[in-house]
Scaffold this motif. Structure first.
Motif, PDB file in Angstrom:
ATOM      1  N   ARG A 111      -9.971  51.580   0.395  1.00 32.19           N
ATOM      2  CA  ARG A 111      -8.746  52.347   0.139  1.00 32.19           C
ATOM      3  C   ARG A 111      -7.817  52.270   1.353  1.00 32.19           C
ATOM      4  N   GLU A 112      -8.440  52.419   2.514  1.00 33.52           N
ATOM      5  CA  GLU A 112      -7.701  52.404   3.776  1.00 33.52           C
ATOM      6  C   GLU A 112      -6.962  51.076   3.960  1.00 33.52           C
ATOM      7  N   VAL A 113      -7.676  49.973   3.707  1.00 30.62           N
ATOM      8  CA  VAL A 113      -7.058  48.653   3.867  1.00 30.62           C
ATOM      9  C   VAL A 113      -5.937  48.473   2.849  1.00 30.62           C
ATOM     10  N   ILE A 114      -6.177  48.916   1.648  1.00 29.99           N
ATOM     11  CA  ILE A 114      -5.155  48.769   0.602  1.00 29.99           C
ATOM     12  C   ILE A 114      -3.889  49.539   0.974  1.00 29.99           C
ATOM     13  N   GLU A 115      -4.075  50.775   1.443  1.00 30.27           N
ATOM     14  CA  GLU A 115      -2.921  51.571   1.842  1.00 30.27           C
ATOM     15  C   GLU A 115      -2.150  50.862   2.948  1.00 30.27           C
ATOM     16  N   GLN A 116      -2.908  50.324   3.876  1.00 26.79           N
ATOM     17  CA  GLN A 116      -2.294  49.629   4.999  1.00 26.79           C
ATOM     18  C   GLN A 116      -1.502  48.418   4.524  1.00 26.79           C
ATOM     19  N   TRP A 117      -2.111  47.648   3.643  1.00 25.22           N
ATOM     20  CA  TRP A 117      -1.443  46.446   3.139  1.00 25.22           C
ATOM     21  C   TRP A 117      -0.203  46.791   2.332  1.00 25.22           C
ATOM     22  N   LEU A 118      -0.324  47.888   1.589  1.00 29.38           N
ATOM     23  CA  LEU A 118       0.821  48.354   0.799  1.00 29.38           C
ATOM     24  C   LEU A 118       1.968  48.692   1.747  1.00 29.38           C
ATOM     25  N   ALA A 119       1.594  49.397   2.834  1.00 26.42           N
ATOM     26  CA  ALA A 119       2.600  49.805   3.812  1.00 26.42           C
ATOM     27  C   ALA A 119       3.211  48.599   4.522  1.00 26.42           C
ATOM     28  N   GLU A 120       2.384  47.605   4.778  1.00 24.41           N
ATOM     29  CA  GLU A 120       2.863  46.417   5.489  1.00 24.41           C
ATOM     30  C   GLU A 120       3.512  45.389   4.574  1.00 24.41           C
ATOM     31  N   LYS A 122       1.901  43.650   2.380  1.00 20.81           N
ATOM     32  CA  LYS A 122       0.975  42.542   2.121  1.00 20.81           C
ATOM     33  C   LYS A 122       0.372  42.639   0.719  1.00 20.81           C
ATOM     34  N   ALA A 123       0.618  43.797   0.098  1.00 23.54           N
ATOM     35  CA  ALA A 123       0.115  43.999  -1.254  1.00 23.54           C
ATOM     36  C   ALA A 123       1.145  44.832  -1.999  1.00 23.54           C
ATOM     37  N   TYR A 124       1.055  44.806  -3.317  1.00 18.85           N
ATOM     38  CA  TYR A 124       2.045  45.553  -4.094  1.00 18.85           C
ATOM     39  C   TYR A 124       1.467  46.010  -5.424  1.00 18.85           C
ATOM     40  N   ARG A 125       2.155  46.963  -6.030  1.00 17.43           N
ATOM     41  CA  ARG A 125       1.729  47.489  -7.317  1.00 17.43           C
ATOM     42  C   ARG A 125       2.295  46.625  -8.433  1.00 17.43           C
ATOM     43  N   CYS A 126       1.474  46.383  -9.418  1.00 12.49           N
ATOM     44  CA  CYS A 126       1.925  45.579 -10.553  1.00 12.49           C
ATOM     45  C   CYS A 126       1.684  46.374 -11.828  1.00 12.49           C
ATOM     46  N   TYR A 127       2.745  46.496 -12.625  1.00 12.73           N
ATOM     47  CA  TYR A 127       2.667  47.349 -13.818  1.00 12.73           C
ATOM     48  C   TYR A 127       2.491  46.566 -15.106  1.00 12.73           C
ATOM     49  N   CYS A 128       2.090  45.315 -14.993  1.00 14.84           N
ATOM     50  CA  CYS A 128       1.898  44.526 -16.216  1.00 14.84           C
ATOM     51  C   CYS A 128       0.723  45.080 -17.025  1.00 14.84           C
ATOM     52  N   THR A 129       0.846  44.997 -18.321  1.00 12.48           N
ATOM     53  CA  THR A 129      -0.268  45.408 -19.164  1.00 12.48           C
ATOM     54  C   THR A 129      -1.188  44.203 -19.372  1.00 12.48           C
ATOM     55  N   ARG A 130      -2.388  44.502 -19.820  1.00 16.31           N
ATOM     56  CA  ARG A 130      -3.344  43.419 -20.066  1.00 16.31           C
ATOM     57  C   ARG A 130      -2.804  42.447 -21.106  1.00 16.31           C
ATOM     58  N   GLU A 131      -2.091  43.015 -22.065  1.00 15.91           N
ATOM     59  CA  GLU A 131      -1.529  42.175 -23.135  1.00 15.91           C
ATOM     60  C   GLU A 131      -0.514  41.196 -22.560  1.00 15.91           C
ATOM     61  N   GLU A 132       0.339  41.723 -21.670  1.00 13.27           N
ATOM     62  CA  GLU A 132       1.353  40.859 -21.058  1.00 13.27           C
ATOM     63  C   GLU A 132       0.691  39.733 -20.257  1.00 13.27           C
ATOM     64  N   LEU A 133      -0.366  40.099 -19.549  1.00  5.46           N
ATOM     65  CA  LEU A 133      -1.046  39.107 -18.723  1.00  5.46           C
ATOM     66  C   LEU A 133      -1.673  38.022 -19.582  1.00  5.46           C
ATOM     67  N   GLU A 134      -2.242  38.461 -20.682  1.00  6.33           N
ATOM     68  CA  GLU A 134      -2.848  37.493 -21.593  1.00  6.33           C
ATOM     69  C   GLU A 134      -1.806  36.511 -22.105  1.00  6.33           C
ATOM     70  N   GLN A 135      -0.680  37.070 -22.451  1.00  7.95           N
ATOM     71  CA  GLN A 135       0.408  36.252 -22.969  1.00  7.95           C
ATOM     72  C   GLN A 135       0.897  35.272 -21.897  1.00  7.95           C
ATOM     73  N   MET A 136       1.019  35.805 -20.693  1.00 11.10           N
ATOM     74  CA  MET A 136       1.449  34.986 -19.560  1.00 11.10           C
ATOM     75  C   MET A 136       0.529  33.787 -19.373  1.00 11.10           C
ATOM     76  N   ARG A 137      -0.754  34.069 -19.444  1.00  8.29           N
ATOM     77  CA  ARG A 137      -1.737  33.006 -19.259  1.00  8.29           C
ATOM     78  C   ARG A 137      -1.662  31.985 -20.388  1.00  8.29           C
ATOM     79  N   ALA A 138      -1.517  32.495 -21.582  1.00  9.07           N
ATOM     80  CA  ALA A 138      -1.445  31.595 -22.742  1.00  9.07           C
ATOM     81  C   ALA A 138      -0.241  30.678 -22.621  1.00  9.07           C
ATOM     82  N   GLU A 139       0.874  31.242 -22.213  1.00  2.00           N
ATOM     83  CA  GLU A 139       2.082  30.434 -22.085  1.00  2.00           C
ATOM     84  C   GLU A 139       1.943  29.381 -20.990  1.00  2.00           C
TER      85      GLU A 139
END
Length: 495
Positions: A111-120, A122-139
Motif C-alpha cells: 500500500r505504501e509503495v502504491i501511495e508513493q508511486w501515485l504521488a510521484e 509512477k502509477a495511476y488509477r484506471c476506471y475501465c471496466t472489465r468489459e471495456e478491457l475485454e473489448q480493447m483486447r479483442a480489437e
RNA sequence: GCUCCCUUCGUCUAGCGGUUAGGACGCGGCCCUCUCAAGGCUGAAACACGAGUUCGAGUCUCGUAGGGAGCGCCA
C-alpha cells in the motif's frame, strides 16, 4: 532515448564482485535466493526443481535461501496448500534460512509503495471496466496486435461513478529492457510491447508482478531463479524495480519439465504432490538427484550426494532446453541411493512400507537384515517391502509355474533330506544353512540348482528370492521347517 | 495474432570450430550364477531442415519448420 539498465549498480555489482573473485565483507557479497510458490496447489516436481536450484545456489555460495509464500490471490490460496508446500520442503530437506514470509502479511508495505508511486506519478488509477478491457483486447487482436491495455487513463481521467478503479503502473513507452539471464544469455524486450499492468485490483489488493518486485527488493534478493514461464514478466519487473530505485537482481530462467510424452506435466505424468513420492518409497535425496540432472549436468556424472550437488552446482551449466520427466530413470537413481544407504537408515522406512501394506514388521526377521538382503532387488522401498512379504506373513499359494517346475515328485527326496539337515544346523546363519543345503546336494549327487530351487519355492512360494542361505535366515528356522513340510504335502497331494 | 524462449540417440545429457559424436536410463545379447537382482562386457539408437561464415561446423550467423511460454482485476 533508451531505458538501458545500469548494470553497475545494485545487486549486479555484488554479483560482479563475486564472479570476479573479490573477497569482500560477507554482507556485501551475500547471495540471497528465494523460492516463491503460490499456495494454490501441492508442491510438484517442477516447483521442487526450482526450489532445489535456488537452495543449491545459495548453499554453494554460502548464501541464504528464502521462502516466500505468494498468497495474494485470496480466492485460490488455501492453508492446505501452504501445509503441503511446507511439508514437502521439509521432507526434501530444503530448509529456508528465512521465512516463510507471507505476502498477505505485507499488504501495508505494498500500500505504501502504491501511495508513493501515485504521488510521484509512477502509477495511476484506471476506471475501465472489465468489459471495456475485454473489448480493447479483442480489437487489438483483430488488428493483428497484442491484446493489451491502451493506456487511456495514463494521463489522468475522470472517476466514473460505480467503478472502483484499479491502479496501473506507468511503464516506459519506448526504449528497451535488457535482461542478462544466467541461462538464456541476453534477452532484449521493447517497452513498446509492454502495457501498463495492474498493480492493485479494484478491491485494493496488490497483484503478483508488483508484489514480487517489492519483495525481491525489500528482501535483498540477489538471484532470481525461477521457471521459464516468468521470462516474459521480467522486463515489467525490471521497470518496476527501477521505479523503486532498487537494484536489479541476476536472473536465471529455468527450462520447463514436461511429461514423459513431451507435453505439459500433469497428474497423469507424476505432477503429484512430492510427498506421494515418499509414499511410493523414494528417498528424498534420490528425488533431488534425479531432478538436479534435469537441466543441469556435471560431465558424465549421474549420481550425486547432497554434498556433491552443493559443491558442484552452478548456474552456468544449466541447460536452456525443456526436459521430460522419466519415471524409469527416477527409479534407477533411487535404486542407486537405496543400495548406497545404510540398512539402519532404511529399516524404519521399510517398516513404514510394510505397515502400509498391511503387515506387521515385528513378525519376521530384523528389518535391517531384510533391507540389506533386498535392497539390490527392489528400486523403491515399496518394491522392497513387496518382495519381503513372505518373511512377515504366510504366503497364500505357490506361484503356479514355479511349483509346476520345482515342486515335483523328484524333489520330495531332496526336500525331506533338507528338512532333516536344516533341523540339525547348530547356527542358523547364511553360511551354515547354505552349507547344509550344499551338503544335501552333494550327498544326493544333485546339482545345487536341483536342490536350491525346490527349497526356494517351498520357502517363499516362487522361484525368485535372495541367495538360499540368506533366504533361509530371512524365513527363520521354524517357518522354514514348516514350509518344507507344506511343500512335501503339496507334492504328495499332487501325486 | 503479436512478443520472447527452445531444438544432439525413445528419454536425461556431454560436446564449448578439427571427436570413430561420449556417458546414463530403457531395450537386446553375453559373462557371473542355486533363482532373481546387483555387477562386468557388449549391440542397436541422435546432431530438425536450409543457406551463409570458415581450410574445416553438432559447435558461429541468418532463415524455415516444429515445440513451449507470455500477452488476466492468476501466480
Amino acid at each position: 532515448m533508451t531505458e538501458q539498465l545500469d548494470a553497475s549498480r545494485g545487486c549486479d555489482r555484488t554479483h560482479r564482485a563475486t564472479i570476479a573473485g573479490f573477497i569482500q565483507p560477507r554482507a556485501a557479497t551475500m547471495i540471497r535466493t528465494r523460492f516463491a510458490p503460490s499456495p494454490t496447489g501441492v508442491l510438484h516436481i517442477g516447483s521442487v526443481r526450482t526450489a532445489l536450484f535456488c537452495w543449491l545456489y545459495a548453499r554453494r555460495h554460502g548464501g541464504q535461501f528464502i521462502l516466500r509464500i505468494e498468497d495474494t490471490d485470496r480466492e485460490r490460496s488455501t492453508q492446505a496448500s501452504v501445509d503441503a508446500i511446507l511439508d514437502g520442503m521439509a521432507w526434501l530437506g530444503l530448509r529456508p534460512d528465512e521465512g516463510p514470509f507471507y505476502q498477505t502479511q505485507r499488504f501495508d508495505r505494498y500500500r505504501e509503495v502504491i501511495e508513493q508511486w501515485l504521488a510521484e506519478g509512477k502509477a495511476y488509477r484506471c476506471y475501465c471496466t472489465r468489459e471495456e478491457l475485454e473489448q480493447m483486447r479483442a480489437e487489438a487482436m483483430a488488428r493483428g496486435g497484442k491484446p493489451r491495455y491502451d493506456g487511456r487513463y495514463r494521463n489522468g481521467g475522470e472517476p466514473r461513478p460505480g467503478v472502483e478503479p484499479v491502479i496501473r503502473f506507468k511503464n516506459p513507452l519506448d526504449g528497451q529492457v535488457v535482461v542478462d539471464d544466467a541461462v538464456r544469455g541476453t534477452v532484449v524486450f521493447d517497452n513498446a510491447e509492454l502495457d501498463d499492468l495492474i498493480i492493485a485490483r479494484s478491491d485494493g489488493t496488490p497483484t503478483y508482478n508488483f508484489t514480487v518486485v517489492v519483495d525481491d527488493a525489500d528482501m535483498g534478493i540477489t538471484h532470481v531463479i525461477r521457471g521459464d514461464d516468468h521470462l516474459n514478466n521480467t522486463p515489467r519487473q525490471i521497470n518496476m524495480l527501477q521505479a523503486l530505485d532498487a537494484g536489479v537482481p541476476r536472473y536465471a530462467h529455468l527450462p520447463m519439465i514436461n511429461g514423459s510424452d513431451g507435453t505439459k506435466l500433469s497428474k497423469r505424468h507424476g505432477a503429484i504432490n512430492v510427498l506421494d513420492y515418499r509414499e511410493m518409497g523414494f528417498l528424498p535425496e534420490a528425488l533431488l538427484n534425479y531432478l538436479v540432472r534435469l537441466g543441469w549436468s556435471h560431465g558424465d556424472q549421474e549420481i550425486f550426494s547432497l554434498e556433491e550437488m552443493i559443491a558442484l552446482f552452478d548456474l552456468d551449466e544449466v541447460n536452456a532446453a525443456a526436459s521430460s520427466f522419466n519415471f524409469e530413470k527416477l527409479k534407477w537413481v533411487n535404486h542407486q541411493h537405496v543400495m548406497a544407504a545404510e540398512p539402519a537408515r532404511l529399516a524404519p522406512l521399510l517398516a513404514e512400507q510394510l505397515r502400509r501394506q498391511g503387515l506387521d514388521p515385528n513378525d519376521g526377521p530384523p528389518l535391517e537384515y531384510t533391507v540389506g538382503a533386498l535392497k539390490e532387488r527392489g528400486q523403491t522401498l515399496q518394491e522392497i517391502a513387496e518382495r519381503g512379504h513372505c518373511y512377515y506373513e504366510e504366503f497364500e499359494a505357490y506361484d503356479e509355474k514355479s511349483a509346476h517346475k520345482h515342486l515335483r515328485t523328484e524333489a520330495a527326496e531332496a526336500l525331506r533330506a533338507l528338512g532333516e539337515a536344516l533341523a540339525a544346523v547348530p547356527d542358523w546363519t547364511e553360511q551354515d544353512t547354505e552349507a547344509a543345503v550344499a551338503g544335501v546336494a552333494e550327498r544326493l549327487g544333485l546339482k545345487m540348482g536341483k536342490v536350491a530351487q525346490p527349497l526356494r519355492v517351498a520357502l517363499v512360494g516362487q522361484a525368485v528370492s535372495p541367495g538360499i542361505g540368506t533366504t533361509l535366515v530371512l524365513v527363520g528356522r521354524a517357518r522354514a521347517l514348516t514350509r518344507i513340510e507344506r511343500a512335501l504335502n503339496y507334492i504328495a497331494a499332487m501325486g
